[in-house]
Design an enzyme around this catalytic site. Sequence first.
Site, short mmCIF file in Angstrom:
data_model
loop_
_atom_site.label_atom_id
_atom_site.label_comp_id
_atom_site.label_asym_id
_atom_site.label_seq_id
_atom_site.Cartn_x
_atom_site.Cartn_y
_atom_site.Cartn_z
N ASP A 1 -7.13 -1.43 -4.42
CA ASP A 1 -8.17 -1.08 -3.45
C ASP A 1 -9.11 -0.02 -4.02
O ASP A 1 -10.33 -0.08 -3.80
CB ASP A 1 -7.53 -0.54 -2.16
CG ASP A 1 -6.68 -1.57 -1.46
OD1 ASP A 1 -6.98 -2.76 -1.58
OD2 ASP A 1 -5.71 -1.17 -0.78
N ASP B 1 0.85 -1.19 0.00
CA ASP B 1 0.00 0.00 0.00
C ASP B 1 0.89 1.24 0.00
O ASP B 1 1.97 1.23 0.60
CB ASP B 1 -0.92 0.02 1.22
CG ASP B 1 -1.94 -1.11 1.20
OD1 ASP B 1 -2.43 -1.43 0.11
OD2 ASP B 1 -2.22 -1.67 2.28
#
Length: 235
Positions: free
Chosen positions: A183, A149
């Site tokens: 995401d 991320d």
Amino acid sequence: MYLRKTLIIVFLILLADQISKIYVKTHFQLEESVEVFSWFRISFIENPGAAWGTKLSDILPISERTGKLLLTLFRLVAIGGIGYWLWDLIRKGANNYLRVAVSLIFAGAVGNIIDSLFYGLIFNHSVGQVATFMAEDNYGGLFYGKVVDMLYFPMVDTTWPDWVPGVGGNRFRFFAPVFNIADTAISTGVGILLVFNKRAFAKPDPAETQTETAMAQAQEAAPEGPESGEAAKPE
């Protein structure tokens, strides 16, 4: 035609997702952060579990390694189910809202499962160093990778005034999650299903569906001439 458009959407999302992750993994140390704007940073973290870093070992009496393996296997099954749903939608000529939404969800899920499956095998660790691609001393092996991320939008990052009861002096951040392109694709797909629910799940008009299918088949079957739409002239 529906299949081609779907493949393009999935491919572009996967390409952008994996390029961004590999770049961050090979240029940043874990928890390193670079400010792009005051409200946007590239902050490298790794998620070993599910959403919000949740681990199965935090819920079930199993080891962290076993929980990671079970989570990866569950994701594979889920992706298989989403993939079949998407194929069935294409086959039945579902409307654009539903096809695009499920395409985004599928692409995002595949993007994150790539990390879980292979990143532990092809990278070494990022703690105190920049990871090496295709490293011999991999950090986890197959099925034990961590999701990369990096997108962080601290639109508000401040401290509560001391006079506020209960939270005075504590740090306050609005929109604190760090996420990735996969995401974003999943969230966008889910958002489309929620916002355009009635349109996405509306029953297709059989006549309209047949017309669209016939037009698509005609376009694919049309021969390519020297000039589109004109018959070849005899010499």
